[in-house]
Design an enzyme around this catalytic site. Structure first.
Site, PDB file in Angstrom:
ATOM      1  CE  LYS A 126     -13.647  -2.192  -7.283  1.00 44.78           C
ATOM      2  NZ  LYS A 126     -13.943  -1.837  -8.620  1.00 44.78           N
TER       3      LYS A 126
ATOM      4  CE  LYS B 277      -4.250  -1.285  -0.178  1.00 48.02           C
ATOM      5  NZ  LYS B 277      -4.744  -2.423   0.465  1.00 48.02           N
TER       6      LYS B 277
ATOM      7  CE  LYS C  80      -4.438  -9.601  -4.700  1.00 53.48           C
ATOM      8  NZ  LYS C  80      -5.100  -9.515  -3.446  1.00 53.48           N
TER       9      LYS C  80
HETATM   10  P1  TYM Z   1     -10.677  -8.398   0.408  1.00 53.06           P
HETATM   11  O1  TYM Z   1     -11.896  -7.567   0.542  1.00 53.06           O
HETATM   12  O2  TYM Z   1      -9.506  -7.807  -0.312  1.00 53.06           O
HETATM   13  O3  TYM Z   1     -10.988  -9.771  -0.259  1.00 53.06           O
HETATM   14  C1  TYM Z   1     -12.048 -10.570   0.205  1.00 53.06           C
HETATM   15  C2  TYM Z   1     -11.695 -12.029   0.126  1.00 53.06           C
HETATM   16  O4  TYM Z   1     -11.401 -12.396  -1.214  1.00 53.06           O
HETATM   17  C3  TYM Z   1     -10.157 -13.075  -1.250  1.00 53.06           C
HETATM   18  N1  TYM Z   1      -9.480 -12.796  -2.535  1.00 53.06           N
HETATM   19  C4  TYM Z   1      -8.884 -13.728  -3.272  1.00 53.06           C
HETATM   20  N2  TYM Z   1      -8.756 -15.054  -3.087  1.00 53.06           N
HETATM   21  C5  TYM Z   1      -8.109 -15.745  -4.056  1.00 53.06           C
HETATM   22  N3  TYM Z   1      -7.607 -15.175  -5.180  1.00 53.06           N
HETATM   23  C6  TYM Z   1      -7.709 -13.845  -5.400  1.00 53.06           C
HETATM   24  N4  TYM Z   1      -7.236 -13.313  -6.515  1.00 53.06           N
HETATM   25  C7  TYM Z   1      -8.373 -13.055  -4.414  1.00 53.06           C
HETATM   26  N5  TYM Z   1      -8.656 -11.740  -4.301  1.00 53.06           N
HETATM   27  C8  TYM Z   1      -9.325 -11.587  -3.134  1.00 53.06           C
HETATM   28  C9  TYM Z   1      -9.364 -12.534  -0.077  1.00 53.06           C
HETATM   29  O5  TYM Z   1      -8.361 -13.445   0.322  1.00 53.06           O
HETATM   30  C10 TYM Z   1     -10.445 -12.383   0.957  1.00 53.06           C
HETATM   31  O6  TYM Z   1     -10.670 -13.611   1.616  1.00 53.06           O
HETATM   32  N6  TYM Z   1      -8.751  -7.825   4.928  1.00 53.06           N
HETATM   33  C11 TYM Z   1      -9.756  -8.538   4.177  1.00 53.06           C
HETATM   34  C12 TYM Z   1     -11.177  -8.348   4.692  1.00 53.06           C
HETATM   35  C13 TYM Z   1     -11.323  -8.642   6.125  1.00 53.06           C
HETATM   36  C14 TYM Z   1     -11.348  -9.940   6.727  1.00 53.06           C
HETATM   37  C15 TYM Z   1     -11.477  -9.721   8.113  1.00 53.06           C
HETATM   38  C16 TYM Z   1     -11.292 -11.236   6.205  1.00 53.06           C
HETATM   39  C17 TYM Z   1     -11.426  -7.739   7.123  1.00 53.06           C
HETATM   40  N7  TYM Z   1     -11.517  -8.386   8.295  1.00 53.06           N
HETATM   41  C18 TYM Z   1     -11.553 -10.777   9.003  1.00 53.06           C
HETATM   42  C19 TYM Z   1     -11.340 -12.288   7.116  1.00 53.06           C
HETATM   43  C20 TYM Z   1     -11.471 -12.058   8.488  1.00 53.06           C
HETATM   44  C21 TYM Z   1      -9.698  -8.043   2.762  1.00 53.06           C
HETATM   45  O7  TYM Z   1      -9.286  -6.936   2.490  1.00 53.06           O
HETATM   46  O8  TYM Z   1     -10.204  -8.889   1.855  1.00 53.06           O
END
Ligand code: TYM
Length: 329
Positions: free
Chosen positions: A197, A111, A194
């Site tokens: 977004k 970031k 990967k």
């Molecule tokens: P976020 O919002 O970026 O993504 C949500 C979920 O999607 C998964 N993901 C992927 N998995 C496989 N391949 C990809 N290309 C890919 N892109 C996204 C992420 O691994 C995630 O599971 N910090 C977290 C949100 C969060 C969270 C939590 C998750 C906040 N608190 C507590 C679990 C428990 C996040 O930014 O995910």
């Protein structure tokens, strides 16, 4: 019953990485576990979204959760900012998280590199808030994609540190979860690693067949194999990885054989992959619009989820406050 928790940030529509890395597993596990699934709206404030867009972004994820099959009756479906207990636990855990540790996380470094003009301390303590999300329900399993592995490790570290510091057993150590197999990294089709977004290479749950097909047909490939049974370069392996998520085993085998005897035609592979992605996405997309039109239902879902989540969160927070030494006068 073991407790499962996970969340997704509301930053636009969900893509196939979110779906296969996380959401699809949420849907599967809700029949056998006590589940908490939330929309991580506090986390998304780190990137300063516009207040006018904020509510709609949350609504988008809520509708996509429901359209993919999450049940407000079986699970607790809630919005993170509706549960203030999370923010209080966040304060307690921040006292146990050290600056150097936070600065060393891959997501923070990434970031800082990408947005040097907005290195707010919310970004630095992002893993602590995530640990609070998980620990507030004393969750055991956390279904996430591979990119969240390091954050889970910090949640375990903070759980251990809290228990040691205060001589208690309040928090179990949460484990990442993907039904016994490795955590997933869903690739993009542009060869950049990967799907994401911010990578701008997403295929979305709310995307029409024509647009999906166009993206798949444009996927980066190479000039094709020249020797039988040769290893696949990354861009080709990515196409097969996606195919393994959406296509029948016989289809995958067909193209594996074609690769191995050097007769593969990437145009055919992409056409099949596009059709299979469309078949996966279309029923979800069709449900999203109907759900989004029913504001009354959405209000009921959110209220039900908030009440379930707050009840569980308040019970944990009482234990944590007691452990820290807060006493009533
Ligand atoms: P976020 O919002 O970026 O993504 C949500 C979920 O999607 C998964 N993901 C992927 N998995 C496989 N391949 C990809 N290309 C890919 N892109 C996204 C992420 O691994 C995630 O599971 N910090 C977290 C949100 C969060 C969270 C939590 C998750 C906040 N608190 C507590 C679990 C428990 C996040 O930014 O995910």
């Amino acid at each position: 019953m073991d407790i499962v928790l996970s969340g997704i940030r509301p930053t636009g529509h969900l893509h196939l990485g979110n779906y296969f890395g996380a959401l699809k597993n949420f849907v599967k596990i809700q029949d056998t576990h006590k589940c908490f699934f939330f929309i991580a709206d506090l986390h998304s404030l780190t990137t300063h979204p516009h207040p006018e867009d904020f509510h709609n972004s949350v609504k988008t994820i809520l509708c996509e959760y429901l359209a993919a099959g999450l049940s407000p009756e079986k699970s607790a479906l809630y919005i993170q900012s509706d549960v203030p207990e999370i923010s209080e636990l966040f304060v307690l855990l921040n006292m146990l998280a050290y600056k150097g540790e936070m600065e060393r996380t891959a997501a923070f470094k990434d970031k800082v590199r990408k947005n040097p003009e907005n290195v707010n301390t919310g970004l630095l303590t992002y893993p602590v808030l995530m640990a609070s999300d998980i620990l507030i329900h004393r969750a055991k399993y956390v279904p996430v994609g591979k990119d969240q592995e390091q954050h889970l490790e910090i949640a375990r570290l903070l759980a251990r540190r809290f228990n040691n510091m205060y001589g208690c057993e309040v928090f179990p150590e949460p484990q990442a979860f993907n039904f016994g197999s490795d955590l997933l990294k869903v690739p993009g089709l542009d060869g950049s690693g990967k799907m994401g977004k911010s990578e701008g290479n997403g295929i979305y749950l709310y995307e029409d067949d024509k647009s999906i097909t166009k993206k798949v047909m444009r996927a980066v490939t190479d000039s094709g194999p020249t020797e039988p049974d040769s290893p696949k370069p990354e861009v080709i392996e990515n196409l097969f990885t996606l195919m393994r998520l959406v296509s029948e085993p016989s289809t995958i085998q067909y193209f594996e054989d074609k690769w191995n005897d050097c007769s593969i035609r990437y145009g055919d592979l992409k056409k099949q992959l596009a059709a299979d992605i469309c078949a996966t996405v279309a029923p979800i997309r069709e449900r999203i619009d109907a759900i989004a039109a029913d504001e009354k239902y959405l209000g009921e879902v959110v209220a039900l989820g908030r009440d379930k989540a707050r009840e569980s969160a308040a019970a944990t927070l009482a234990l944590a406050r007691e452990a820290v030494g807060f006493r009533k006068f």
